[in-house]
Design a protein around this motif. Structure first.
Motif, PDB file in Angstrom:
ATOM      1  N   MET B   1       0.838  -1.204   0.000  1.00 16.35           N
ATOM      2  CA  MET B   1       0.000   0.000   0.000  1.00 16.35           C
ATOM      3  C   MET B   1       0.875   1.258   0.000  1.00 16.35           C
ATOM      4  SD  MET B   1      -3.406   0.306   0.119  1.00 16.35           S
ATOM      5  CE  MET B   1      -4.379   1.261   1.265  1.00 16.35           C
ATOM      6  N   LEU B   2       0.529   2.175  -0.845  1.00 10.63           N
ATOM      7  CA  LEU B   2       1.232   3.456  -0.858  1.00 10.63           C
ATOM      8  C   LEU B   2       0.708   4.302   0.302  1.00 10.63           C
ATOM      9  CD1 LEU B   2       0.779   4.087  -4.659  1.00 10.63           C
ATOM     10  CD2 LEU B   2       2.872   3.339  -3.529  1.00 10.63           C
ATOM     11  N   ASP B   3       1.578   5.200   0.765  1.00 13.25           N
ATOM     12  CA  ASP B   3       1.142   6.091   1.831  1.00 13.25           C
ATOM     13  C   ASP B   3       0.544   7.348   1.200  1.00 13.25           C
ATOM     14  OD1 ASP B   3       0.709   7.246   4.250  1.00 13.25           O
ATOM     15  OD2 ASP B   3       2.717   8.110   4.374  1.00 13.25           O
ATOM     16  N   LEU B   4      -0.770   7.414   1.171  1.00 12.30           N
ATOM     17  CA  LEU B   4      -1.444   8.510   0.458  1.00 12.30           C
ATOM     18  C   LEU B   4      -2.429   9.217   1.371  1.00 12.30           C
ATOM     19  CD1 LEU B   4      -2.301   6.482  -2.753  1.00 12.30           C
ATOM     20  CD2 LEU B   4      -0.530   8.241  -2.565  1.00 12.30           C
ATOM     21  N   ASN B   5      -2.728  10.476   1.042  1.00 16.57           N
ATOM     22  CA  ASN B   5      -3.763  11.197   1.780  1.00 16.57           C
ATOM     23  C   ASN B   5      -5.136  10.614   1.495  1.00 16.57           C
ATOM     24  OD1 ASN B   5      -2.248  13.084   3.161  1.00 16.57           O
ATOM     25  ND2 ASN B   5      -2.139  14.442   1.366  1.00 16.57           N
ATOM     26  N   CYS B   6      -5.324  10.244   0.263  1.00 15.46           N
ATOM     27  CA  CYS B   6      -6.620   9.677  -0.128  1.00 15.46           C
ATOM     28  C   CYS B   6      -6.719   8.248   0.360  1.00 15.46           C
ATOM     29  CB  CYS B   6      -6.760   9.747  -1.650  1.00 15.46           C
ATOM     30  SG  CYS B   6      -8.184   8.827  -2.266  1.00 15.46           S
ATOM     31  N   LYS B   7      -7.775   7.950   1.103  1.00 18.56           N
ATOM     32  CA  LYS B   7      -7.931   6.597   1.666  1.00 18.56           C
ATOM     33  C   LYS B   7      -9.107   5.856   1.040  1.00 18.56           C
ATOM     34  CE  LYS B   7      -4.773   7.533   4.812  1.00 18.56           C
ATOM     35  NZ  LYS B   7      -3.387   7.208   4.407  1.00 18.56           N
ATOM     36  N   ASP B   8      -9.762   6.468   0.085  1.00 12.00           N
ATOM     37  CA  ASP B   8     -10.989   5.875  -0.461  1.00 12.00           C
ATOM     38  C   ASP B   8     -10.639   4.819  -1.513  1.00 12.00           C
ATOM     39  OD1 ASP B   8     -13.403   5.231  -1.570  1.00 12.00           O
ATOM     40  OD2 ASP B   8     -13.810   7.215  -2.399  1.00 12.00           O
ATOM     41  N   SER B   9     -10.820   3.555  -1.160  1.00 11.91           N
ATOM     42  CA  SER B   9     -10.390   2.495  -2.076  1.00 11.91           C
ATOM     43  C   SER B   9     -11.213   2.491  -3.366  1.00 11.91           C
ATOM     44  CB  SER B   9     -10.477   1.136  -1.387  1.00 11.91           C
ATOM     45  OG  SER B   9     -11.817   0.899  -1.017  1.00 11.91           O
ATOM     46  N   VAL B  10     -12.458   3.006  -3.307  1.00  7.06           N
ATOM     47  CA  VAL B  10     -13.277   3.028  -4.523  1.00  7.06           C
ATOM     48  C   VAL B  10     -12.598   3.874  -5.605  1.00  7.06           C
ATOM     49  CG1 VAL B  10     -15.524   3.674  -5.500  1.00  7.06           C
ATOM     50  CG2 VAL B  10     -15.386   2.722  -3.194  1.00  7.06           C
ATOM     51  N   ILE B  11     -12.064   5.005  -5.200  1.00  7.48           N
ATOM     52  CA  ILE B  11     -11.440   5.890  -6.190  1.00  7.48           C
ATOM     53  C   ILE B  11      -9.989   5.476  -6.450  1.00  7.48           C
ATOM     54  CG2 ILE B  11     -10.582   7.775  -4.696  1.00  7.48           C
ATOM     55  CD1 ILE B  11     -12.577   8.322  -7.879  1.00  7.48           C
ATOM     56  N   LEU B  12      -9.334   4.932  -5.422  1.00 10.31           N
ATOM     57  CA  LEU B  12      -7.937   4.501  -5.613  1.00 10.31           C
ATOM     58  C   LEU B  12      -7.856   3.359  -6.632  1.00 10.31           C
ATOM     59  CD1 LEU B  12      -6.622   4.585  -1.927  1.00 10.31           C
ATOM     60  CD2 LEU B  12      -5.858   6.037  -3.817  1.00 10.31           C
ATOM     61  N   ASN B  13      -8.844   2.459  -6.575  1.00 12.80           N
ATOM     62  CA  ASN B  13      -8.804   1.283  -7.458  1.00 12.80           C
ATOM     63  C   ASN B  13      -9.431   1.565  -8.822  1.00 12.80           C
ATOM     64  OD1 ASN B  13      -7.692   0.069  -5.246  1.00 12.80           O
ATOM     65  ND2 ASN B  13      -9.545  -1.074  -4.680  1.00 12.80           N
ATOM     66  N   THR B  32       2.323  16.049 -12.392  1.00 18.15           N
ATOM     67  CA  THR B  32       0.936  16.490 -12.229  1.00 18.15           C
ATOM     68  C   THR B  32       0.463  16.036 -10.861  1.00 18.15           C
ATOM     69  OG1 THR B  32      -1.261  16.449 -13.241  1.00 18.15           O
ATOM     70  CG2 THR B  32      -0.012  14.401 -13.348  1.00 18.15           C
ATOM     71  N   ARG B  33      -0.836  16.218 -10.589  1.00 14.19           N
ATOM     72  CA  ARG B  33      -1.396  15.750  -9.302  1.00 14.19           C
ATOM     73  C   ARG B  33      -2.544  14.791  -9.569  1.00 14.19           C
ATOM     74  NH1 ARG B  33       0.286  17.845  -4.799  1.00 14.19           N
ATOM     75  NH2 ARG B  33      -1.493  17.247  -3.525  1.00 14.19           N
ATOM     76  N   LEU B  34      -2.664  13.828  -8.690  1.00 19.17           N
ATOM     77  CA  LEU B  34      -3.761  12.872  -8.776  1.00 19.17           C
ATOM     78  C   LEU B  34      -4.130  12.460  -7.356  1.00 19.17           C
ATOM     79  CD1 LEU B  34      -5.581  10.998 -10.514  1.00 19.17           C
ATOM     80  CD2 LEU B  34      -3.768   9.291 -10.376  1.00 19.17           C
ATOM     81  N   LEU B  35      -5.383  12.616  -6.994  1.00 19.37           N
ATOM     82  CA  LEU B  35      -5.875  12.213  -5.672  1.00 19.37           C
ATOM     83  C   LEU B  35      -4.973  12.760  -4.563  1.00 19.37           C
ATOM     84  CD1 LEU B  35      -6.826   8.502  -6.505  1.00 19.37           C
ATOM     85  CD2 LEU B  35      -8.289  10.509  -6.587  1.00 19.37           C
ATOM     86  N   ASP B  36      -4.667  14.031  -4.653  1.00 21.57           N
ATOM     87  CA  ASP B  36      -3.852  14.750  -3.664  1.00 21.57           C
ATOM     88  C   ASP B  36      -2.397  14.302  -3.617  1.00 21.57           C
ATOM     89  OD1 ASP B  36      -6.055  16.333  -2.543  1.00 21.57           O
ATOM     90  OD2 ASP B  36      -6.761  14.409  -1.761  1.00 21.57           O
ATOM     91  N   ALA B  37      -1.960  13.495  -4.564  1.00 18.50           N
ATOM     92  CA  ALA B  37      -0.554  13.045  -4.574  1.00 18.50           C
ATOM     93  C   ALA B  37       0.143  13.618  -5.812  1.00 18.50           C
ATOM     94  CB  ALA B  37      -0.493  11.516  -4.604  1.00 18.50           C
ATOM     95  N   SER B  38       1.468  13.871  -5.681  1.00 18.11           N
ATOM     96  CA  SER B  38       2.254  14.321  -6.823  1.00 18.11           C
ATOM     97  C   SER B  38       2.673  13.116  -7.644  1.00 18.11           C
ATOM     98  CB  SER B  38       3.514  15.036  -6.345  1.00 18.11           C
ATOM     99  OG  SER B  38       3.204  16.346  -6.018  1.00 18.11           O
TER     100      SER B  38
END
Lengths: 578, 301
Positions: B1-13, B32-38
């Motif tokens: 698992m990556l350490d991300l701000n976004c925790k919503d698996s629905v959008i992560l997957n 660029t940025r995606l789901l609060d990550a660079s």
């Protein structure tokens, strides 16, 4: 409960509201759309259209209504009730679609509002009855409490010389009263959000040179702002206030077909004015005793409950955005059974009447490329509401008004404003009326619509002429005063209510509506003679025996709708979607 | 698992679009940025694509070297775009067969940064009622404001929202059309952040032009909208097609940025739908059933 929300604060200056502008304000994190209607009324609304959340502050102030920029929904001055949804031009919007509003009071050059006011607005004592001058508002990036603390340190003089000793009196509710050698001012702090405020000063009995005073205080208050902001910068920034949005009515979560309330006289109005609107027609201006009257849509009618116990339906003549009163016209019927006679003779100015909320059973489409309105006699009343709406929106229309003589033309001031859109036909014989109608309805084209209201024979003739001249039935809309058909209520049959899971027996002599109401089924009704359309129900199965004058011929033939107050069943069993 | 701000698996997957393949400069690192990550990405002359969570060793603008990427993210190139995933990547991406027809012109019509949630932007794309008011004189015109009855279904097999039998009066239905007409539409939402619109081609009535909207959620309230058209049109230049679509999007952007709240409310009682909003209602329900929480205001339990 945050008691700060209960106080009244200034949220805009009067001069933020020039003609047809919408000003965006904010109070305790809540965005506000502030606009003045052409009648002078100041509206303070939650800054989002209830449809899709678009800010109303980017909407169009059309003087009587505010139009949302996204889908063109229209909201009435004063009530914020939705009067028109362009995506469904043939439907009247549910009366209860209403944006959220805040209280608004305009006084001393400022507009005041409150999120959850505890009491009525009271002008701060020191301003009462005084000459005042509202200063230019100064926005400050600082918490309201901090801004208020510093507001007490503001120093000024009456003549613009060096600041003098100032006495300070802090007041409850976010302002200070400052006095310096005879001159007085109030300094209010409008809380924008947890970390933002606006300083709003009001001078009491200012000297004559207003421009000099405005400049003097603008630089003084700007200097104060710098002090407050440098102080605020030393403190941690408070988190923005989280605003929760109230939910819309459960009924509105799905598009409602029709309001489901019983025949009610839920409003109390006083007769503010009673006047002779034309020969034999009395005009009544009805004003609410205390509450805001519900939103009016063109073509709507109300039930008026009279002192003699009778109730009658009258169309409202109100133009768009006229929400501080309802106006009706009552013709004295020579063969009055007591209704019009009572309104003309017994009801007097100052009397209190019970009325129903308006029902929009005769809705006006606003997507027509040409609208023809035909009124006969007192049938002018709903047409006046429609004509004023079309006129306000610059939509092409003609109003043909058939009356006995010049003296029989009702509501002259409204007629005079219609200009060339009004065509009067006076003192015509039935044959001459037919000729005039044939001319008026000579050219049907796609997206033309015809609305008729008048005495039965004239209405029948107009419908026939329209049909003969190529007007399709769906382009012809009509409203009868009353149903003159003799109602045959000799049949008996069963009514099954699909949603209520009930089967009821309707005996001879009783209407479906009577039986529904006896069994505690809430069904809206109004005229109860098959003319107004309020008690309309959907037929799922069975063949109705139509006896009303509300449905069009093709609607009757489709057997999908029934007016439960007069129509019955040809089949043994009728299944209704109730 | 990556350490991300976004925790919503629905959008992560999900697969998320980052860029049109045509528009990536080769041999250079992009960011660029995606789901609060660079996120960084690049493509080399051989066509090798990589994406990775941005780091200090390979900064934007530096030369791209695929071999130097130690922790690559999943990549997919499909429908003309580079896609990546920050969670468990789904095996497939939705179908878009028109894109691969040989006589089609695929024109990326621009990337727009919009300060709004992805859900609000998808809903705007699905909406016909605003044409006369927002795209006045182009996609709609008063008094032709009526949204006629149409059909919506959520296809269980393909897991997408589909609206059919949609019709709307348009004064200029597409660049190649000169006068007003009723135009037929089909809308597809095959991905929580992607939607496609099919409308009869003005040059060949038997075929549909396709307009697509692929959204890259940079944050919960900030997106990049990748737009494009897949058309049967041999009359207009790429530039004309881009200009048309950019005019349309430029008209929608200020509306989108003035929606309040910015996140899409999923509670049916948050706003007031009408029959014309059937597609939006189905879309909100579909998102709710998926359990999406990112960029939306979920229904309170």
């Amino acid at each position: 409960m945050n008691e700060n929300l209960q106080h009244w604060y200034p949220v805009a200056s009067s001069n933020d509201l020039p003609l047809r502008h919408v000003y965006q304000g904010q109070l305790w994190g809540r965005e506000l759309a502030v606009w003045r209607a052409d009648d002078g009324f100041v509206n303070v609304w939650e800054n989002r259209c209830l449809h899709r959340g678009v800010r109303l502050s980017i909407g169009l102030n059309e003087g009587r209504e505010l139009r949302c920029l996204y889908h063109g929904w229209r909201y009435a001055n004063r009530t914020a009730g939705c009067t028109y949804i362009p995506a469904h031009p043939a439907d009247a919007p549910a009366r209860t679609i209403c944006n959220n509003t805040y209280h608004a009071i305009e006084a001393h050059g400022l507009v005041w509002s409150s999120v959850e006011p505890m009491g009525d607005f009271a002008v701060p004592e020191a301003l009462e009855g005084q000459e005042t001058l509202a200063l230019r508002p100064i926005p400050v990036k600082a918490a309201p409490e901090l801004a208020l603390k510093h507001a007490a340190t503001y120093r000024f003089s009456a003549d613009g010389s060096a600041a003098n000793d100032t006495s300070v009196e802090a007041k409850e509710g976010g302002y200070v009263l400052l006095s310096a050698d005879g001159a007085q001012m109030m300094l209010f702090v409008q809380p924008i959000d947890a970390d933002r405020s606006v300083l709003r000063g009001v001078l009491i009995n200012p000297t004559e040179d207003h421009l000099a005073l405005l400049r003097y205080h603008n630089s003084g208050l700007s200097a104060l702002r710098d002090v407050i902001e440098s102080d605020a910068a030393k403190l941690p920034t408070p988190a923005a206030i989280e605003v929760s949005f109230s939910k819309v009515d459960a009924d509105l979560a799905a598009m409602p077909e029709r309001a489901k309330s019983g025949p009610k006289a839920e409003l109390r109005v006083t007769v503010a004015q009673k006047w002779l609107a034309s020969d034999g027609v009395m005009g009544f201006r009805l004003e609410s005793l205390n509450e805001q009257l519900p939103t009016v849509q063109p073509g709507a009618h109300i039930d008026v409950h009279m002192p003699n116990g009778m109730s009658r339906q009258y169309s409202l003549t109100n133009g768009p955005g006229e929400q501080d009163h309802y106006t009706i016209g009552v013709k004295l019927e020579p063969k009055s059974r007591g209704g019009s006679e009572c309104m003309h003779n017994a009801v007097q100015t100052g009397d209190v009447l019970a009325i129903s909320a308006p029902r929009a059973n005769f809705p006006l489409r606003r997507d027509a490329t040409q609208t023809v309105l035909v009124a006969g006699g007192i049938g002018i009343t709903p047409m006046l509401a429609m004509a004023q709406t079309l006129k306000a929106q610059n939509l092409p229309f003609q109003l043909h008004y058939f009356a006995q003589s010049e003296a029989h033309l009702s509501f002259r001031p409204i007629l005079d404003d219609l200009g060339e859109n009004l065509i009067t036909h006076l003192g015509l014989s039935p044959d001459e009326t037919g000729v005039a109608l044939r001319n008026a309805l000579a050219s049907y084209d796609y997206a033309h619509h015809l609305y008729i209201c008048g005495p039965g024979p004239m209405l029948e003739a107009t419908r026939k002429i329209a049909g003969d001249q190529g007007w399709p039935e769906e382009a012809v809309h009509f409203e009868y005063f009353k149903n003159v058909n003799t109602i045959d209520d000799s049949s008996s049959f069963e009514v099954a209510l699909a949603r209520s899971a009930l089967t009821l027996h309707v005996p001879a002599g009783k209407s479906i509506l009577d039986v529904l109401q006896e069994n505690g089924i809430e069904t809206p009704s109004s005229c109860e003679q098959g003319a107004c359309g309020t008690c309309l129900a959907t037929v799922i199965e069975g063949e109705p025996d139509h006896q009303d004058v509300y449905l069009s011929d093709s609607e009757k033939a489709s057997n999908s709708k029934i007016l439960t107050c007069v129509s019955r069943s040809k089949s043994k069993r009728l299944v209704l979607d109730i | 698992m990556l350490d991300l701000n976004c925790k919503d698996s629905v959008i992560l997957n999900q697969w998320h679009p980052l860029s049109s393949l045509e528009e990536i400069n080769k041999g250079v690192v992009h960011k660029t940025r995606l789901l609060d990550a660079s996120i960084s990405y690049g493509i080399d002359d051989e066509g090798t694509l990589s994406t990775w969570l941005s780091n200090d060793h390979l900064k934007a603008g530096q030369p791209y070297n695929a071999a130097a990427i130690t922790d690559p993210l999943p990549v997919k190139h499909a429908h003309g775009y580079l896609w990546t995933c920050l969670g468990e990547p789904p095996e497939t991406l939705f179908s878009f067969s028109e894109f691969y027809e040989s006589d089609r012109r695929n024109v990326p019509t621009g990337v727009f940064g919009v300060h709004v949630s992805a859900g609000r932007a998808v809903e705007n794309f699905l909406d016909m009622g605003h044409f006369p008011f927002v795209h006045t004189g182009i996609l709609g015109e008063e008094p032709h404001t009526e949204v006629k009855e149409y059909d919506v279904e959520v296809s269980e097999t393909r897991d997408e929202v589909v609206a059919t039998q949609c019709q709307f009066y348009q004064p200029q239905a597409a660049l190649a059309s000169k006068e007003g007409a009723m135009v037929d539409y089909i809308y597809r939402v095959p991905h929580v952040n992607c939607a496609l619109l099919y409308k009869s081609s003005p040059t060949d009535e038997s075929r549909n032009d396709v307009i697509y909207l692929f959204l890259q959620p940079m944050g919960q309230e900030q997106i990049r909208a990748h737009t494009g058209m897949c058309v049967v049109d041999d009359m207009n230049s790429h530039e004309d097609i881009r200009y048309f679509q950019q005019t349309i999007f430029g008209q929608d952007k200020p509306i989108l940025e003035n929606q309040y709240p910015k996140r899409l409310p999923l509670d049916p009682r948050a706003e007031t739908p009408i029959r014309a909003d059937k597609t939006a209602i189905a879309f909100r329900r579909w998102l709710s059933r998926k359990g999406l929480t990112y960029g939306v205001i979920p229904v309170e339990a």
